[in-house]
Design an enzyme around this catalytic site. Sequence first.
Site, PDB file in Angstrom:
ATOM      1  N   LYS A   8       0.813  -1.208   0.000  1.00  0.00           N
ATOM      2  CA  LYS A   8       0.000   0.000   0.000  1.00  0.00           C
ATOM      3  C   LYS A   8       0.851   1.264   0.000  1.00  0.00           C
ATOM      4  O   LYS A   8       2.071   1.245   0.152  1.00  0.00           O
ATOM      5  CB  LYS A   8      -0.977  -0.024   1.178  1.00  0.00           C
ATOM      6  CG  LYS A   8      -2.122  -1.004   0.944  1.00  0.00           C
ATOM      7  CD  LYS A   8      -3.264  -0.819   1.896  1.00  0.00           C
ATOM      8  CE  LYS A   8      -4.426  -1.716   1.478  1.00  0.00           C
ATOM      9  NZ  LYS A   8      -5.525  -1.699   2.461  1.00  0.00           N
TER      10      LYS A   8
ATOM     11  N   ARG B  46      -3.490 -10.010   5.163  1.00  0.00           N
ATOM     12  CA  ARG B  46      -3.875 -10.045   3.738  1.00  0.00           C
ATOM     13  C   ARG B  46      -2.692  -9.547   2.911  1.00  0.00           C
ATOM     14  O   ARG B  46      -2.295  -8.390   3.012  1.00  0.00           O
ATOM     15  CB  ARG B  46      -5.114  -9.177   3.519  1.00  0.00           C
ATOM     16  CG  ARG B  46      -5.694  -9.231   2.120  1.00  0.00           C
ATOM     17  CD  ARG B  46      -6.967  -8.393   2.039  1.00  0.00           C
ATOM     18  NE  ARG B  46      -7.556  -8.446   0.707  1.00  0.00           N
ATOM     19  CZ  ARG B  46      -7.253  -7.657  -0.304  1.00  0.00           C
ATOM     20  NH1 ARG B  46      -6.344  -6.691  -0.127  1.00  0.00           N
ATOM     21  NH2 ARG B  46      -7.840  -7.782  -1.474  1.00  0.00           N
TER      22      ARG B  46
END
Length: 362
Positions: A302, A337
């Site tokens: 991210k 995740r």
Amino acid sequence: MTLDLPANARPYLRPVQFADSPIGRDGELARLAGGLLWFSAYELIAVQGGKRVIQRTIPVADLPADERLQAIAARITASRPPLQLGERVLRFDQPQVMGILNMTPDSFSDGGRHLDDPAAAAAAGVDMAAQGAALIDVGGESTRPGAKEVWEGDEIARIAPVIERLARSGTLVSADTRKAGAMEASLAAGAHLVNDVSALLWDDRALDVVIRAQCPVVLMHAGDPKQGADGGRGYGDALIEVYDWLEARIDQVVAAGVDRARIIADPGIGFGKTLADNLALLNGLALFHGLGVPLLLGASRKRIVGALSNEAPADQRLGGSVALALKGADLGVQLLRVHDVPESVQALRIWRGLRDAALTGR
């Protein structure tokens, strides 16, 4: 120990001062969520009028008999029951990997890799499971900044054939979707779990779908559920505000008819939050154990990784992604995740080996 906690102040407890082993320390330590971590103190935070009015460290053995604090402590230490998903069991007594499988042309990291080839996509998912992923998260709509909304029919066409193949192979599958129709199609195809970035708020029918199916669900905090990832207005106290929102949403979903034991919470790193917000959430992750449900952390590749590493592009964020996964493991997160399954699994195996050695007291 006595504590003058104002009646109208809202208390929070964050496990701190983690210990290698509980051996020989009866009464000094508490076990975090029935897992592999033990801690010796709580950080007590009390909020009044939107401001922290108390912030202090209290040894586990000295936690006051205040009913509110004892209730939070009980949720923090309670074991998280495993999920029976068909013939498979998903356990929460140690951190596990959720592998990301995007069936999209425009996801920020791996968009287009498996689009229009469900057989190859399913094979990739099976490979991730063989590499150690506990379940595979299949999504058909990007949540990257500026991504266009995908018509429900197209999303179903992208993910249902992949989910069906994975389920037939015996692989645990979650459906990464915020649309009720896609949830229904995914569950019919064999998905075991719904992972909704909007916490069942984007689609008015989504909550009913989960109630009828009685399937496990991930409720994520995303700021405005109608918006996608990144950006955000910034929070005055991101850790407290996100915690409050998730607690309220979990209570709403439970009241509507979803078993609390089937809920997983995700603080939503990168969704509607500034860099400072994301850092506060990552450092304070242990606070979320007070919700009394398993936690999911999705920080892989991210923007936060790029922001802290000379704007590294998404495909060059492996090291930072693994670092954040290990941060989650160190603070008791049960599901991680990730895009990079073998590397993350290897890192967690080393983490587990270190924990096992420490717990033996040798």
